[in-house]
Design an enzyme around this catalytic site. Structure first.
Site, mmCIF file in Angstrom:
data_model
loop_
_atom_site.group_PDB
_atom_site.id
_atom_site.type_symbol
_atom_site.label_atom_id
_atom_site.label_comp_id
_atom_site.label_asym_id
_atom_site.label_seq_id
_atom_site.Cartn_x
_atom_site.Cartn_y
_atom_site.Cartn_z
ATOM 1 C CG ASN A 166 -89.454 -90.595 -43.608
ATOM 2 O OD1 ASN A 166 -89.519 -91.916 -43.534
ATOM 3 N ND2 ASN A 166 -88.518 -89.973 -43.835
ATOM 4 C CG HIS B 283 -90.081 -85.553 -49.199
ATOM 5 N ND1 HIS B 283 -90.782 -84.456 -48.224
ATOM 6 C CD2 HIS B 283 -89.044 -85.956 -48.328
ATOM 7 C CE1 HIS B 283 -90.062 -84.733 -47.152
ATOM 8 N NE2 HIS B 283 -89.456 -85.388 -47.184
ATOM 9 C CG MET B 284 -91.847 -91.028 -53.299
ATOM 10 S SD MET B 284 -91.780 -91.716 -55.048
ATOM 11 C CE MET B 284 -93.339 -92.136 -54.900
ATOM 12 C CG HIS B 285 -86.318 -89.997 -48.571
ATOM 13 N ND1 HIS B 285 -85.208 -89.068 -48.317
ATOM 14 C CD2 HIS B 285 -87.530 -89.569 -48.110
ATOM 15 C CE1 HIS B 285 -85.783 -88.159 -47.344
ATOM 16 N NE2 HIS B 285 -87.149 -88.580 -47.083
ATOM 17 C CG ASP C 10 -81.426 -85.530 -48.797
ATOM 18 O OD1 ASP C 10 -82.587 -85.770 -48.500
ATOM 19 O OD2 ASP C 10 -80.523 -85.202 -48.061
ATOM 20 C CB VAL D 2 -89.044 -81.281 -45.481
ATOM 21 C CG1 VAL D 2 -89.518 -79.800 -46.561
ATOM 22 C CG2 VAL D 2 -87.663 -80.813 -45.266
HETATM 23 P P1 AMP Z 1 -87.708 -86.051 -44.250
HETATM 24 O O1 AMP Z 1 -87.110 -86.063 -42.966
HETATM 25 O O2 AMP Z 1 -88.257 -87.191 -44.927
HETATM 26 O O3 AMP Z 1 -88.936 -84.993 -44.320
HETATM 27 O O4 AMP Z 1 -86.889 -85.641 -45.468
HETATM 28 C C1 AMP Z 1 -86.373 -84.470 -45.716
HETATM 29 C C2 AMP Z 1 -85.171 -84.578 -46.353
HETATM 30 O O5 AMP Z 1 -84.831 -83.252 -47.023
HETATM 31 C C3 AMP Z 1 -83.730 -84.726 -45.478
HETATM 32 O O6 AMP Z 1 -83.323 -85.932 -46.147
HETATM 33 C C4 AMP Z 1 -82.963 -83.567 -45.897
HETATM 34 O O7 AMP Z 1 -81.434 -83.805 -45.952
HETATM 35 C C5 AMP Z 1 -83.255 -83.149 -47.122
HETATM 36 N N1 AMP Z 1 -83.158 -81.386 -47.369
HETATM 37 C C6 AMP Z 1 -83.588 -80.595 -46.438
HETATM 38 N N2 AMP Z 1 -83.293 -79.319 -46.924
HETATM 39 C C7 AMP Z 1 -82.985 -79.498 -48.385
HETATM 40 C C8 AMP Z 1 -82.208 -78.792 -49.263
HETATM 41 N N3 AMP Z 1 -82.209 -77.343 -49.265
HETATM 42 N N4 AMP Z 1 -81.801 -79.275 -50.436
HETATM 43 C C9 AMP Z 1 -81.638 -80.590 -50.494
HETATM 44 N N5 AMP Z 1 -82.163 -81.684 -49.578
HETATM 45 C C10 AMP Z 1 -82.730 -80.999 -48.376
#
Ligand code: AMP
Ligand code: ZN
Length: 115
Positions: free
Chosen positions: A88, A101-103, A31, A97
């Site tokens: 989320n 995705h899984m964090h 991230d 985004v």
């Molecule tokens: P969410 O808010 O659960 O949709 O998480 C999206 C995540 O994507 C956030 O933690 C951002 O910091 C991360 N993110 C957005 N753009 C990028 C990128 N280009 N490279 C790496 N992480 C990203």
């Protein structure tokens, strides 16, 4: 690949990221705004917008994502102390985004409940 999807672009290597794992189904990368010492995002290569748009055809993919996440947690040395997997969904879930995705978060003691 969905037009204008940043994570599809990362999966296609059309934009740079720090990839830590890749196979035929998924990509894991760091991230770029980390919320913990370990903060990795795990995505399917296939564009799926949210957890709500998953279908029964994705069962194997979702199981694979959990197994890869567990393997990454071991590799990142956070399996023993513990970690969190977060997905989320939509506005109230804080999704920003819209590519599933899984964090994978770890490396510090995480608080509960989340904000
Ligand atoms: P969410 O808010 O659960 O949709 O998480 C999206 C995540 O994507 C956030 O933690 C951002 O910091 C991360 N993110 C957005 N753009 C990028 C990128 N280009 N490279 C790496 N992480 C990203
Ligand atoms: Zn996408």
């Amino acid at each position: 690949m969905a037009d204008d999807c940043i994570f599809c672009k990362i999966a296609e290597k059309a934009i740079p990221s720090t990839i830590v794992y890749e196979d035929e189904l998924v990509v894991a990368f760091k991230d770029n705004n980390p919320q913990a010492p370990v903060h990795i995002l795990l995505i399917p290569k296939k564009h799926i917008s949210t957890v709500i748009t998953l279908t029964h055809d994705d069962k194997e993919l979702v199981g694979h994502m959990f197994l890869v996440a567990a393997s990454l947690a071991r590799e990142q040395q956070i399996a023993q102390d513990g970690f969190r997997l977060v997905t989320n969904c939509n506005q109230d879930g804080g999704q920003t985004v819209f590519h599933l995705h899984m964090h994978l978060l770890g490396g510090r003691s995480l608080t509960w409940p989340p904000g």
